[in-house]
Design an enzyme around this catalytic site. Structure first.
Site, mmCIF file in Angstrom:
data_model
loop_
_atom_site.group_PDB
_atom_site.id
_atom_site.type_symbol
_atom_site.label_atom_id
_atom_site.label_comp_id
_atom_site.label_asym_id
_atom_site.label_seq_id
_atom_site.Cartn_x
_atom_site.Cartn_y
_atom_site.Cartn_z
ATOM 1 N N GLY A 12 43.033 52.020 -16.844
ATOM 2 C CA GLY A 12 44.248 51.011 -17.338
ATOM 3 C C GLY A 12 45.335 50.841 -16.301
ATOM 4 N N ASN A 14 45.796 48.284 -14.559
ATOM 5 C CA ASN A 14 45.996 46.879 -14.954
ATOM 6 C C ASN A 14 46.865 46.853 -16.091
ATOM 7 O OD1 ASN A 14 45.210 44.670 -12.639
ATOM 8 N ND2 ASN A 14 43.193 46.021 -12.854
ATOM 9 N N ARG A 65 26.070 43.323 -30.934
ATOM 10 C CA ARG A 65 27.312 42.926 -30.294
ATOM 11 C C ARG A 65 28.084 42.103 -31.294
ATOM 12 N NH1 ARG A 65 27.256 43.807 -24.896
ATOM 13 N NH2 ARG A 65 25.210 44.104 -23.989
ATOM 14 N N LEU A 93 31.069 40.166 -24.070
ATOM 15 C CA LEU A 93 31.450 39.639 -25.189
ATOM 16 C C LEU A 93 30.436 38.455 -25.583
ATOM 17 C CD1 LEU A 93 35.084 39.394 -24.160
ATOM 18 C CD2 LEU A 93 34.157 40.786 -26.126
ATOM 19 N N HIS A 109 39.151 39.943 -12.294
ATOM 20 C CA HIS A 109 38.056 40.397 -11.657
ATOM 21 C C HIS A 109 38.353 40.577 -10.283
ATOM 22 C CE1 HIS A 109 33.706 40.425 -11.119
ATOM 23 N NE2 HIS A 109 33.955 39.707 -9.861
ATOM 24 N N GLU A 143 29.828 32.222 -19.608
ATOM 25 C CA GLU A 143 29.052 32.535 -18.589
ATOM 26 C C GLU A 143 29.908 33.642 -17.693
ATOM 27 O OE1 GLU A 143 26.465 30.817 -14.714
ATOM 28 O OE2 GLU A 143 27.548 29.702 -15.905
ATOM 29 N N ALA A 173 46.640 44.500 -5.192
ATOM 30 C CA ALA A 173 46.964 42.932 -5.467
ATOM 31 C C ALA A 173 46.644 42.700 -6.759
ATOM 32 C CB ALA A 173 45.712 42.176 -4.514
ATOM 33 N N GLU A 174 45.730 43.358 -7.484
ATOM 34 C CA GLU A 174 45.574 42.882 -8.842
ATOM 35 C C GLU A 174 46.844 43.333 -9.774
ATOM 36 O OE1 GLU A 174 42.031 44.530 -10.861
ATOM 37 O OE2 GLU A 174 41.138 44.933 -8.832
HETATM 38 C C1 GAR Z 1 39.892 46.393 -11.867
HETATM 39 O O1 GAR Z 1 39.585 46.677 -10.691
HETATM 40 C C2 GAR Z 1 39.338 45.291 -12.586
HETATM 41 O O2 GAR Z 1 39.337 43.999 -11.828
HETATM 42 C C3 GAR Z 1 37.785 45.593 -12.792
HETATM 43 O O3 GAR Z 1 37.950 47.074 -13.204
HETATM 44 C C4 GAR Z 1 39.105 47.412 -12.893
HETATM 45 C C5 GAR Z 1 39.806 48.207 -13.924
HETATM 46 O O4 GAR Z 1 40.784 49.090 -13.392
HETATM 47 N N1 GAR Z 1 37.172 44.814 -13.823
HETATM 48 C C6 GAR Z 1 35.970 44.505 -13.889
HETATM 49 O O5 GAR Z 1 35.179 44.989 -12.779
HETATM 50 C C7 GAR Z 1 35.542 43.666 -14.925
HETATM 51 N N2 GAR Z 1 34.064 43.320 -14.970
HETATM 52 P P1 GAR Z 1 42.049 49.578 -14.467
HETATM 53 O O6 GAR Z 1 41.221 50.163 -15.765
HETATM 54 O O7 GAR Z 1 42.663 50.476 -13.670
HETATM 55 O O8 GAR Z 1 42.950 48.291 -14.778
#
Ligand code: GAR
Length: 210
Positions: A12, A14, A65, A93, A109, A143, A173-174
C-alpha cells in the site's frame, strides 16, 4: 471533492501517496473506502491510521470471479465512490465489472506501457537492456494493462541495477505519478475520450520525471 475507492492487495505505498495527496485541498479528492482482497495487506493499517474505512473482501470466499466482483461493486457503490483507484491490486477483474466502472477506474502499472504488460516488468526490462524504465497511470480496459494513458513517469536504468533496485527507483516515480493523475482527473484537467486522455492546458512538467 471526488469520492475515491482504493483497491489494494499488499504493502500500500501507492495508497499512502494517494492518502497524502488527498490532504491537499488542491487535489479535490477524498478516499472514502479502501478494499483489500487480503486480510494481511499492509495498506489496511495505513488506511486505518488515516481514519479511512476499510474492508477485506477475500476472493477465496467466492465461488467465481463474478461473485467476488459483485461484492466489490456493492461496497464501492455503498460508499458513493466516483473513481476507483487500483493500487497494487493483484486480482484480474471481470469484463462486467470493468464495463460497469468504464472511465471511472484507473490503475498504476510499473512500466512504460504499452511495453511490459503483466508481471515481472523490471526483470524483463533489464533483460532487454532498456535504458529508461518507468510507470503508467491509465484508465482500465478489459485487456490486462491496457487503456487510455493519463500520466507516465520515466526513470533511468543504472549500471548494475537489479530488479529490486530498479523497482525502488520506479516506485518513487509511482508515488509522484499516481497523485498527479488523481489530481488531473479530480480537477477536470484530464478527460478520457474514447481510447485517449486529453490533458487540458499547458504540458505539466510533473508528467516528465527523470
Ligand atoms: C506497485 O509497484 C504497482 O505499480 C504494482 O504493484 C506495486 C504495489 O506496491 N502493480 C502491479 O504490478 C499491478 N499489476 P504498493 O502496494 O506499495 O503500492
Amino acid at each position: 471533492p471526488l469520492k475515491v475507492g482504493v483497491l489494494i492487495s499488499g504493502r500500500g505505498s501507492n495508497l499512502q501517496a494517494l492518502i497524502e495527496a488527498c490532504r491537499d485541498p488542491a487535489t479535490n479528492a477524498r478516499i472514502v473506502l479502501v478494499l483489500s482482497n487480503k486480510a494481511d495487506a499492509g495498506g489496511l493499517k495505513r488506511a486505518a491510521e488515516a481514519g479511512i474505512p476499510t474492508a477485506v473482501v477475500d476472493h477465496k470466499a467466492y465461488g467465481d470471479r463474478a461473485g467476488f466482483d459483485a461484492e466489490l461493486d456493492r461496497r464501492l457503490k455503498g460508499a458513493g465512490v466516483g473513481l476507483v483507484c487500483l493500487a497494487g491490486f493483484m486480482r484480474i477483474l471481470t469484463d462486467g465489472f470493468i464495463a460497469a466502472w468504464r472511465d471511472r477506474m484507473i490503475n498504476i502499472h510499473p512500466s512504460l506501457l504499452p511495453a511490459y504488460r503483466g508481471l515481472d516488468t523490471h526483470a524483463r526490462a533489464l533483460a532487454d537492456g532498456v535504458k529508461l524504465a518507468g510507470c503508467t497511470v491509465h484508465y482500465v480496459r478489459p485487456e490486462l494493462d491496457t487503456g487510455p494513458i493519463i500520466v507516465q513517469a520515466a526513470v533511468p536504468v543504472a549500471a548494475g541495477d537489479t530488479p529490486d533496485s530498479l523497482a525502488a527507483r520506479v516506485l518513487a516515480a509511482e508515488h509522484r505519478a499516481y497523485p498527479l493523475a488523481l489530481r488531473l482527473i479530480a480537477t477536470g484537467r484530464a478527460r478520457v475520450k474514447g481510447e485517449t486522455v486529453r490533458l487540458q492546458g499547458e504540458i505539466l512538467p510533473e508528467t516528465f520525471i527523470m
